[in-house]
Design an enzyme around this catalytic site. Structure first.
Site, PDB file in Angstrom:
ATOM      1  N   GLY A 132       3.146  -5.827  10.390  1.00 32.74           N
ATOM      2  CA  GLY A 132       2.242  -5.851   9.242  1.00 32.74           C
ATOM      3  C   GLY A 132       2.269  -4.566   8.435  1.00 32.74           C
ATOM      4  N   VAL A 133       1.089  -4.137   8.021  1.00 32.33           N
ATOM      5  CA  VAL A 133       1.012  -2.946   7.170  1.00 32.33           C
ATOM      6  C   VAL A 133       1.414  -1.684   7.960  1.00 32.33           C
ATOM      7  CG1 VAL A 133      -1.478  -2.535   7.518  1.00 32.33           C
ATOM      8  CG2 VAL A 133      -0.391  -1.802   5.406  1.00 32.33           C
ATOM      9  N   ASP A 134       1.150  -1.692   9.245  1.00 28.16           N
ATOM     10  CA  ASP A 134       1.542  -0.569  10.118  1.00 28.16           C
ATOM     11  C   ASP A 134       3.069  -0.391  10.082  1.00 28.16           C
ATOM     12  OD1 ASP A 134       1.274   1.437  12.011  1.00 28.16           O
ATOM     13  OD2 ASP A 134       0.683   0.107  13.662  1.00 28.16           O
ATOM     14  N   ILE A 137       0.822  -1.219   0.000  1.00 26.12           N
ATOM     15  CA  ILE A 137       0.000   0.000   0.000  1.00 26.12           C
ATOM     16  C   ILE A 137       0.859   1.275   0.000  1.00 26.12           C
ATOM     17  CG2 ILE A 137      -0.298   0.280   2.500  1.00 26.12           C
ATOM     18  CD1 ILE A 137      -3.344   0.760   1.841  1.00 26.12           C
ATOM     19  N   SER A 169      -7.701  -5.564   9.848  1.00 31.79           N
ATOM     20  CA  SER A 169      -7.995  -6.610  10.850  1.00 31.79           C
ATOM     21  C   SER A 169      -7.778  -8.042  10.367  1.00 31.79           C
ATOM     22  CB  SER A 169      -9.428  -6.490  11.405  1.00 31.79           C
ATOM     23  OG  SER A 169      -9.552  -5.396  12.283  1.00 31.79           O
ATOM     24  N   THR A 170      -7.370  -8.244   9.102  1.00 38.15           N
ATOM     25  CA  THR A 170      -7.271  -9.638   8.615  1.00 38.15           C
ATOM     26  C   THR A 170      -5.889 -10.260   8.809  1.00 38.15           C
ATOM     27  OG1 THR A 170      -6.650  -9.063   6.333  1.00 38.15           O
ATOM     28  CG2 THR A 170      -9.010  -9.159   6.836  1.00 38.15           C
ATOM     29  N   GLY A 171      -4.966  -9.527   9.448  1.00 46.60           N
ATOM     30  CA  GLY A 171      -3.644 -10.082   9.729  1.00 46.60           C
ATOM     31  C   GLY A 171      -3.550 -10.440  11.207  1.00 46.60           C
ATOM     32  N   ALA A 172      -2.778  -9.656  11.947  1.00 45.76           N
ATOM     33  CA  ALA A 172      -2.578  -9.913  13.377  1.00 45.76           C
ATOM     34  C   ALA A 172      -3.896  -9.951  14.147  1.00 45.76           C
ATOM     35  CB  ALA A 172      -1.666  -8.831  13.956  1.00 45.76           C
ATOM     36  N   TYR A 173      -4.902  -9.236  13.689  1.00 41.38           N
ATOM     37  CA  TYR A 173      -6.170  -9.182  14.416  1.00 41.38           C
ATOM     38  C   TYR A 173      -7.140 -10.311  14.047  1.00 41.38           C
ATOM     39  CZ  TYR A 173      -5.039  -4.708  16.679  1.00 41.38           C
ATOM     40  OH  TYR A 173      -4.478  -3.717  17.467  1.00 41.38           O
TER      41      TYR A 173
HETATM   42  N1  AR6 Z   1       0.483  -3.296   2.067  1.00 37.24           N
HETATM   43  C1  AR6 Z   1      -0.784  -3.741   2.059  1.00 37.24           C
HETATM   44  N2  AR6 Z   1      -1.252  -4.700   2.880  1.00 37.24           N
HETATM   45  C2  AR6 Z   1      -0.370  -5.250   3.755  1.00 37.24           C
HETATM   46  C3  AR6 Z   1       0.979  -4.846   3.831  1.00 37.24           C
HETATM   47  C4  AR6 Z   1       1.408  -3.829   2.940  1.00 37.24           C
HETATM   48  N3  AR6 Z   1       2.673  -3.353   2.925  1.00 37.24           N
HETATM   49  N4  AR6 Z   1       1.582  -5.586   4.801  1.00 37.24           N
HETATM   50  C5  AR6 Z   1       0.655  -6.421   5.304  1.00 37.24           C
HETATM   51  N5  AR6 Z   1      -0.521  -6.244   4.670  1.00 37.24           N
HETATM   52  P1  AR6 Z   1      -2.075  -6.409   9.736  1.00 37.24           P
HETATM   53  P2  AR6 Z   1      -4.428  -5.980  11.456  1.00 37.24           P
HETATM   54  C6  AR6 Z   1      -1.834  -6.903   4.888  1.00 37.24           C
HETATM   55  O1  AR6 Z   1      -1.582  -7.499  10.621  1.00 37.24           O
HETATM   56  O2  AR6 Z   1      -4.866  -7.386  11.256  1.00 37.24           O
HETATM   57  C7  AR6 Z   1      -0.037  -4.287  13.534  1.00 37.24           C
HETATM   58  O3  AR6 Z   1       1.020  -4.746  14.311  1.00 37.24           O
HETATM   59  C8  AR6 Z   1      -1.848  -8.227   5.612  1.00 37.24           C
HETATM   60  O4  AR6 Z   1      -1.538  -9.303   4.728  1.00 37.24           O
HETATM   61  O5  AR6 Z   1      -1.099  -5.442   9.193  1.00 37.24           O
HETATM   62  O6  AR6 Z   1      -5.446  -4.892  11.337  1.00 37.24           O
HETATM   63  C9  AR6 Z   1      -0.718  -3.058  14.134  1.00 37.24           C
HETATM   64  O7  AR6 Z   1       0.193  -2.246  14.832  1.00 37.24           O
HETATM   65  C10 AR6 Z   1      -3.291  -8.297   6.080  1.00 37.24           C
HETATM   66  O8  AR6 Z   1      -4.142  -8.820   5.060  1.00 37.24           O
HETATM   67  O9  AR6 Z   1      -3.224  -5.523  10.469  1.00 37.24           O
HETATM   68  C11 AR6 Z   1      -1.742  -3.666  15.037  1.00 37.24           C
HETATM   69  O10 AR6 Z   1      -1.195  -3.998  16.290  1.00 37.24           O
HETATM   70  C12 AR6 Z   1      -3.671  -6.829   6.288  1.00 37.24           C
HETATM   71  O11 AR6 Z   1      -2.611  -6.058   5.707  1.00 37.24           O
HETATM   72  C13 AR6 Z   1      -2.155  -4.924  14.309  1.00 37.24           C
HETATM   73  O12 AR6 Z   1      -1.053  -5.297  13.496  1.00 37.24           O
HETATM   74  C14 AR6 Z   1      -3.826  -6.435   7.737  1.00 37.24           C
HETATM   75  O13 AR6 Z   1      -2.852  -7.102   8.532  1.00 37.24           O
HETATM   76  C15 AR6 Z   1      -3.348  -4.688  13.414  1.00 37.24           C
HETATM   77  O14 AR6 Z   1      -3.747  -5.918  12.881  1.00 37.24           O
END
Ligand code: AR6
Length: 174
Positions: free
Chosen positions: A33-35, A12, A122-126
């Site tokens: 993750g994305v954060d 992103i 929310s579909t990754g760590a959450y």
């Molecule tokens: N670009 C787009 N999507 C991505 C990227 C990227 N560079 N990297 C990962 N994803 P997550 P959550 C996808 O875990 O579930 C963090 O530690 C990934 O494959 O990033 O909302 C925060 O600080 C997944 O489908 O976010 C919070 O503590 C999606 O992004 C926690 O994780 C979301 O995964 C939030 O968890």
């Protein structure tokens, strides 16, 4: 209306839009993750901007979002949206995820942004189930753009193959 929505697979931080949405946590202090990817690409100015908001407002609760500058990412702003942690589905997770998308769209519209990119919040760590999360994302955004002129275009940026396929199918059905 459906031509205003699209899906791409990738990072992103490379999206060519006015504003990107971050899947943040309540502390707004970064994470994995994305954060993690967004904070790395943006540089320290992004964390500094988040710290200012945190000092003013405290934690950002699930369902809510805040907006900051984008540091070194070539977009106009970053919306830090806090999605719900999936706890089995009985704790208002669906409504909270819907709220997360609506509040992000509101912030983009209020700032006059035409184009916005969302990750699959929310579909990754959450651990939110991907199918359900995608359905909520697409339905909420589709309803929203039907009622308002801004944002004009919404891009769902999927990282993994599974989410990409799910979103492609949902958009094809609109
Ligand atoms: N670009 C787009 N999507 C991505 C990227 C990227 N560079 N990297 C990962 N994803 P997550 P959550 C996808 O875990 O579930 C963090 O530690 C990934 O494959 O990033 O909302 C925060 O600080 C997944 O489908 O976010 C919070 O503590 C999606 O992004 C926690 O994780 C979301 O995964 C939030 O968890």
């Amino acid at each position: 209306m459906s031509e205003r929505l699209s899906v791409i697979q990738g990072d992103i931080t490379h999206a060519k839009v006015d504003v990107i949405v971050n899947a943040a946590n309540s502390s707004l202090m970064g994470g994995g993750g994305v954060d993690g990817a967004i904070h790395r690409a943006a540089g320290p100015a992004l964390l500094a901007a988040c710290e200012v908001i945190r000092r003013q407002q405290g934690d950002c609760q699930p369902g809510h979002a805040v907006i900051t500058e984008a540091g070194n990412i070539p977009v106009k702003a970053v919306i830090h949206a806090v999605g719900p942690v999936w706890r089995g589905g009985e704790e208002n997770e669906a409504e909270l995820l819907e709220q997360t998308y609506r509040n992000s769209m509101d912030l983009a519209a209020a700032n006059g942004y035409r184009t916005i990119a969302f990750p699959a919040i929310s579909t990754g760590a959450y651990a939110f189930p991907k199918e359900l999360a995608a359905k909520i994302a697409v339905d909420t955004v589709y309803r929203y753009i039907g009622l308002r002129p801004l944002p004009e275009e919404v891009v769902f940026v999927c990282f993994d193959d599974e989410n990409t396929q799910i979103y492609q199918q949902l958009l094809a059905q609109l």
